[in-house]
Design an enzyme around this catalytic site. Structure first.
Site, PDB file in Angstrom:
ATOM      1  N   SER A 224       0.891  -1.141  -0.078  1.00  0.00           N
ATOM      2  CA  SER A 224       0.015  -0.023   0.021  1.00  0.00           C
ATOM      3  C   SER A 224       0.721   1.340   0.199  1.00  0.00           C
ATOM      4  O   SER A 224       1.682   1.506  -0.942  1.00  0.00           O
ATOM      5  CB  SER A 224      -1.036  -0.062   1.123  1.00  0.00           C
ATOM      6  OG  SER A 224      -2.195   0.691   1.011  1.00  0.00           O
ATOM      7  N   ASP A 409      -7.656  -6.123  -6.614  1.00  0.00           N
ATOM      8  CA  ASP A 409      -7.774  -4.767  -5.990  1.00  0.00           C
ATOM      9  C   ASP A 409      -7.910  -3.696  -6.583  1.00  0.00           C
ATOM     10  O   ASP A 409      -7.369  -3.462  -8.102  1.00  0.00           O
ATOM     11  CB  ASP A 409      -6.190  -4.503  -5.392  1.00  0.00           C
ATOM     12  CG  ASP A 409      -5.973  -3.230  -4.659  1.00  0.00           C
ATOM     13  OD1 ASP A 409      -6.939  -3.052  -3.918  1.00  0.00           O
ATOM     14  OD2 ASP A 409      -4.778  -2.623  -4.410  1.00  0.00           O
ATOM     15  N   HIS A 466      -6.088  -6.707  -2.339  1.00  0.00           N
ATOM     16  CA  HIS A 466      -5.211  -5.821  -1.830  1.00  0.00           C
ATOM     17  C   HIS A 466      -3.906  -6.480  -0.945  1.00  0.00           C
ATOM     18  O   HIS A 466      -2.953  -5.940  -1.007  1.00  0.00           O
ATOM     19  CB  HIS A 466      -5.825  -4.648  -1.068  1.00  0.00           C
ATOM     20  CG  HIS A 466      -5.045  -3.604  -0.608  1.00  0.00           C
ATOM     21  ND1 HIS A 466      -4.460  -2.462  -1.668  1.00  0.00           N
ATOM     22  CD2 HIS A 466      -4.380  -3.096   0.199  1.00  0.00           C
ATOM     23  CE1 HIS A 466      -3.737  -1.646  -1.200  1.00  0.00           C
ATOM     24  NE2 HIS A 466      -3.633  -1.896   0.086  1.00  0.00           N
TER      25      HIS A 466
END
Length: 489
Positions: A224, A409, A466
């Protein structure tokens, strides 16, 4: 061919998350400002509800040994874990501790260290969760740590923990995240220089206390907003080694999972990804591409690598691209297959237990801050900066780079990640562009698509969102091992 790749843990990308940067750190939805309430609502996608925005704490040495003036204070971590570890050694070294960070007024950075279940001379892997401002304990207890936390707050051994092939360190950073704290809010960081300097100081102190691990190969990993942290930290280590700045760190590579690295390219990919996955129709696509994408692209260029107010403007304009898509389709931004996202609430409950904090050596007056609004707010100008620009010198120094991404994601989707990797100018760019895509196999079955040339690897992971290690734990462990062994290609 459908290219391949990576993303990030951007809890706040859904909306503004402009926490007021105030001395009061308590969350009180009934009394907070409209901005803070908006931010408080955003993290409900992971069912996280931190009681504090940040830990600003004036230590009293009578409270806990962890608040002493020692440069580093750690203790053997002994938590009850169900099942068998599968370790080839009897007494695994599990540690938790605080490092007092140089060049700060009063900061202590918290970490967990887990010795490899295989061999002590396995590589040292550092894990950095994103946010910015989210604790690496999220990955530790729910993704790739030695054990998983169940909903009834029990710990069970993880058969695919990354400690099976590495000595792994999970760090609560930037300062104010997780159990990390400071006595002065001036220590809260606003850019990647401050973040990477603190991490470099942390690693220097850790290796002073544990010189046996300093000679091991070192890899930086994360997801991230790690797409920002990791390039900056890798560059800081590279420069520190060149300048002979403290202990030489044997940096061999870095891996970014579903990260945010080059926002200008990645935001522009949102409509394409959405159209490919039937989140929007062609009419919506054309409207967003014509009305919102050019403004985002132009503003991102003005932000560049060191912009300030221009970066805030870029953030507003580029988030509008996201909002337009989200207003059309109802989906979880971390995994488009889901309506509801992940439930990480057990982590907060577990780590705020007095008995657990005592086992970790955490002062009883410190609360676990799963995701810090203050840290996030302090990094707003950093959000849209381009962190790709420092990577070519690392690749040309033969430092390995792995960009990987779960295919489902949205928020840091594989398409945007592939595009910035493909566009990156470095000495091997022509060869990387010409390289063919191959299947990444686990147990003889296709688990992803891979493209590689020299030190650069891109991997699109099938059936993952993700958090690749959560959705595909076996594939993620194989990915890490093969990549570190130089056999992923």
């Amino acid at each position: 061919m459908a290219p391949v790749v990576s993303c990030l843990f951007l809890l706040a990308l859904i909306g503004h998350w402009p926490f007021s940067y105030a001395k009061s750190q308590m969350h009180d939805p009934a009394s907070t400002s409209q901005h803070t309430t908006t931010a408080f609502e955003l993290i409900k996608a992971l069912n996280l509800h931190p009681k504090l925005d940040v830990n600003i704490f004036n230590p009293n040495t009578s409270v806990s040994v962890s608040t002493t003036d020692s440069k580093i204070v750690e203790k053997q971590l002994r938590l009850l874990v169900l099942g068998e570890s599968g370790a080839s050694i009897h007494d695994l070294v599990h540690l938790a501790g605080y490092v007092r960070i140089n060049h700060t007024i009063g900061s202590r950075m918290f970490y967990y260290f887990f010795q490899s279940r295989n061999r002590k001379d396995d590589p040292v892997v550092i894990w950095l969760t994103g946010g910015p401002g989210c604790s690496s304990a999220i990955a530790l207890f729910k993704e790739n740590g030695p054990f998983h936390l169940t909903n009834n707050l029990s710990l069970v051994w993880n058969d695919y923990g990354w400690d099976k092939v590495s000595n792994i360190i999970y760090i609560d950073q930037p300062i104010g995240t997780g159990f990390s704290y400071t006595s002065n809010e001036k220590d809260i960081r606003h850019d990647e220089k401050g973040v990477s300097d603190d991490l470099y100081d942390f690693l220097q102190e850790f290796f002073k206390l544990h010189p046996d691990y300093a000679k091991n190969d070192l890899y930086i990993t994360g997801e991230s907003y790690g797409g920002h942290y990791i390039p900056a930290f890798a560059a800081r280590i590279y420069q520190g080694n060149k300048n002979k700045d403290g202990i030489h760190i044997n940096l061999k590579g870095f891996a970014i999972g579903n990260g945010l690295t080059e926002p200008g390219i990645q935001f522009k990919a949102y409509p394409d990804f959405a159209l490919r996955n039937n989140l929007i129709n062609e009419k919506d696509y054309n409207r967003i591409m014509n009305q919102f994408v050019p403004k985002c692209e132009q503003a991102a260029k003005k932000c560049g690598t060191h912009g300030q107010k221009t970066c805030l403007d870029a953030r507003d304009k580029c988030l509008q691209v996201h909002r337009e898509i989200a207003s059309i389709s109802d989906f979880c931004v971390y995994d488009i297959r889901r309506k509801e996202c992940y439930d990480m609430s057990a982590i907060e409950e577990f780590l705020n237990k007095a008995s657990v904090k005592k086992a970790l050596g955490v002062p009883r007056d410190i609360n676990f801050v799963s995701c810090s609004g203050v840290v996030y707010g302090a990094m707003l100008e950093d959000f849209m900066r381009n962190l790709e620009v420092g990577l070519p010198q690392l690749l040309d120094a033969d430092i390995k780079m792995l960009i990987y991404a779960g295919e489902y994601d949205f928020i840091c989707n594989w398409l945007g990640n592939y595009r910035w990797v493909d566009a990156m100018k470095w000495s091997g760019q022509p060869e990387f562009k010409a390289a063919r895509v191959i299947k990444f196999k686990v147990d003889g079955k296709e688990a992803g698509l891979l493209k590689n040339y020299g030190p650069l690897t891109f991997l699109k992971v099938h059936d993952a969102g993700h958090m690749v290690s959560l959705d595909q734990p076996k594939a993620s462990l194989q990915m890490l091992k093969k990549w570190m062994d130089g056999k992923i290609n």
